[in-house]
Design an enzyme around this catalytic site. Structure first.
Site, PDB file in Angstrom:
ATOM      1  N   HIS A  56     -13.825  26.917 -18.501  1.00 53.02           N
ATOM      2  CA  HIS A  56     -13.683  27.181 -17.051  1.00 53.02           C
ATOM      3  C   HIS A  56     -14.257  28.551 -16.668  1.00 53.02           C
ATOM      4  O   HIS A  56     -13.714  29.227 -15.794  1.00 53.02           O
ATOM      5  CB  HIS A  56     -12.209  27.090 -16.621  1.00 53.02           C
ATOM      6  CG  HIS A  56     -11.618  25.726 -16.807  1.00 53.02           C
ATOM      7  ND1 HIS A  56     -11.764  24.723 -15.877  1.00 53.02           N
ATOM      8  CD2 HIS A  56     -10.895  25.200 -17.814  1.00 53.02           C
ATOM      9  CE1 HIS A  56     -11.145  23.625 -16.321  1.00 53.02           C
ATOM     10  NE2 HIS A  56     -10.624  23.884 -17.489  1.00 53.02           N
ATOM     11  N   ASN A 129      -7.139  19.439 -13.218  1.00 50.59           N
ATOM     12  CA  ASN A 129      -8.564  19.119 -13.087  1.00 50.59           C
ATOM     13  C   ASN A 129      -8.762  18.143 -11.930  1.00 50.59           C
ATOM     14  O   ASN A 129      -7.791  17.700 -11.312  1.00 50.59           O
ATOM     15  CB  ASN A 129      -9.073  18.461 -14.371  1.00 50.59           C
ATOM     16  CG  ASN A 129      -9.294  19.463 -15.488  1.00 50.59           C
ATOM     17  OD1 ASN A 129      -9.660  20.613 -15.244  1.00 50.59           O
ATOM     18  ND2 ASN A 129      -9.074  19.035 -16.710  1.00 50.59           N
TER      19      ASN A 129
END
Ligand code: NDP
Length: 490
Positions: A56, A129
């Site tokens: 990320h 997510n």
């Protein structure tokens, strides 16, 4: 020139007169060692970078507010849910997963959707997510999986061979692979994605009853995706597309919104659920566990400094509040430890004092000192527990009901009925949920990616993966095989 009102200073606050010409012997140099300001400038610059997130790394974020619109007090005693109309400030960071900090926003990848709710009883982080499931269901596989998404150790290139080698050897990944290769794997910016807490968590009500819960965050902008070729084109045209889209929309007052919803399962229902309700590769069907309205999230403020608030933001699934708890989900259990550990490495032991991470309520504990301690450090209060001198109590009302366990300690494989059913839900997604156009795009996206598999194991990897596709849906497997020019007989 108009006189400016603020004075240039060194970092120690000394007003200084010169910011362009070093202190030299004569007009042509050399430079004197005593030009401390020059040294300070160069030394600080050398230390500007902190470790990028191992996953990320590329992301963007915004502040906003959460408003409760549905009464869920029968499930949760969390103070934030106590009344319809309650509000709190939020911060959301969106990201891609595998790419480095400068990588393109439109890569085929899941998108991180991490929300920090600054509630009056502490920060609640919903760190999810844009997909309801994940590639693996045991955290022991996480670093191996992520290595396949990063770069080949020799060529330093992304490697479809590594990815499909791993996926074909781990059929539990199939559900997430199918979503990844549908057009939802290349979303049109961050405003048009759903978010999912993905894990099963607990909700605990005022009678101290526990319910299992899944969190869903649904975009009110509508789902919008790039096709594979459009996403490829955007990588070159504007690698920062998703960030630009969010910053510009908020900049002109077009504030994106999402609804927060939950699915609830009782402890009794969990015992007879067809699959393991704590398995991160499975969803709970909506028809059995319908979505219940909780609230609305709105983003309305881009931070005035990216590094301060976005780069230093630190989310952890461990950060829940009274009325929300954990579950047996193995991936959640792994993340409870690994996220704070990653933040301590990246930002230091006192990362929760950085303004974007700091709760709005008062923090009272006996953790002291450490690098970069910038709050009062407990002042002159006792730094040990128990003590007779302060008035801090551990309030029993926050005690959770016990979680029942009756099992043996072992490195368990999938031994329960249906725990190794990696195929039913991906099959439903392909046949029941996707439109004909989505099915075609999914097949062509898979074919395009699998064409990149090279080397002596190419055929073995392809045949094994086709076998997994076949177990989900025969037509899917045959169409992928045809696209690859492979003769596949199940
Ligand atoms: P439903 O028909 O009730 O719901 C289907 C869900 O799939 C919707 O939430 C929809 O999201 C979402 N969806 C549509 N296209 C895609 C895609 N390409 N990738 C991922 N999600 C997509 O079905 P069920 O609840 O019975 O589940 C059937 C299948 O749908 C599951 O096996 C799973 O693959 C998928 N799914 C299920 C979810 C769940 O929590 N039950 C959540 C997400 C996906 P939206 O409404 O926002 O368009």
């Amino acid at each position: 020139m108009k006189k400016k009102s603020k004075k240039l200073t060194t970092a120690s606050g000394r007003p200084y007169y010169e910011n362009e010409n070093s202190l030299t012997v004569g007009p042509r140099g050399p430079i004197l060692l005593q030009d401390y300001f020059l040294h300070e400038k160069m030394a600080h610059f050398n230390r500007e970078r902190i470790p990028e997130r191992v996953v990320h790394a590329k992301g963007t974020g915004a502040f906003g507010k959460f408003t409760v619109t549905g009464d869920i007090t029968r499930y949760s005693k969390a103070a934030i849910f106590s009344k319809v109309g309650n509000e709190c400030r939020i911060f959301i960071r969106f990201s891609t997963v595998g790419g480095e900090k400068g990588s393109a926003d439109t890569e085929r990848d899941p998108r991180g959707f991490a929300i920090k709710f600054y509630t009056e009883e502490g920060n609640w982080d919903l760190v999810g997510n844009n997909t309801p499931v994940f590639f693996i269901k045991d955290p022991k596989k996480f670093s191996d999986f992520i290595h396949t998404q990063k770069r080949d150790p020799k060529t330093n290139l992304k490697s479809p061979t590594m990815m499909w080698d791993f996926w074909s050897l781990n059929p539990e990944s199939l559900h997430q692979v199918m979503i990844l290769f549908s057009d939802r794997g290349t979303p049109y910016g961050y405003r048009h994605i759903n978010g999912y807490g993905s894990h099963t968590f607990s909700l605990i009500n005022s009678r101290n009853e526990r319910f299992w819960v899944k969190f869903h965050v649904k975009t009110l902008q509508g789902i919008r995706n790039f096709t594979g070729p459009e996403a490829e084109e955007m990588k070159g045209r504007d690698p920062d597309w998703a960030q630009r889209d969010l910053v510009e929309a908020i900049g002109k007052g077009d504030f994106p919104k999402w609804t927060l919803k939950i699915q609830v399962m009782t402890e009794e229902q969990a015992k007879s659920f067809r699959w393991n309700p704590f398995d991160l590769t499975k969803v709970w069907p909506h028809s059995d566990y319908p979505l219940i309205d909780v609230g609305i999230l709105e983003l309305n403020e881009i931070p005035s400094n990216y590094f301060r608030d976005v780069e230093q933001s630190a989310f952890a699934p461990a950060h829940v509040i009274d009325g929300i708890g954990y579950s047996y989900d193995k991936m959640l259990q792994g993340r409870l430890l690994s996220y704070p550990d990653a933040h301590r490495y990246r930002l230091g032991a006192n990362y929760e004092q950085i303004p974007v991470n700091r709760p709005v309520n008062e923090v009272k504990n006996y953790e002291r000192d450490g690098y970069m301690r910038v709050d009062s450090n407990g002042d002159d209060n006792p730094n040990y527990w128990p003590n007779r001198f302060d008035d801090v109590e551990a309030d029993e009302k926050y005690k959770e009901p016990p979680m029942k366990l009756d099992s043996d300690v072992a490195n368990w494989y999938d031994r329960n009925e249906n725990d190794d059913d990696h195929y039913t839900q991906p099959g439903l997604l392909f046949r029941k949920v996707m439109t004909e156009e989505e099915r075609q795009n999914t097949v062509s996206n898979i074919v395009g990616a699998m064409k990149g598999i090279t080397g002596p194991k190419r055929e073995e990897i392809i045949l094994k993966q086709l076998d997994h596709f076949h177990k989900a849906d025969g037509e899917l497997a045959q169409n992928v095989a045809r696209g690859l020019g492979v003769d596949f007989k199940p």
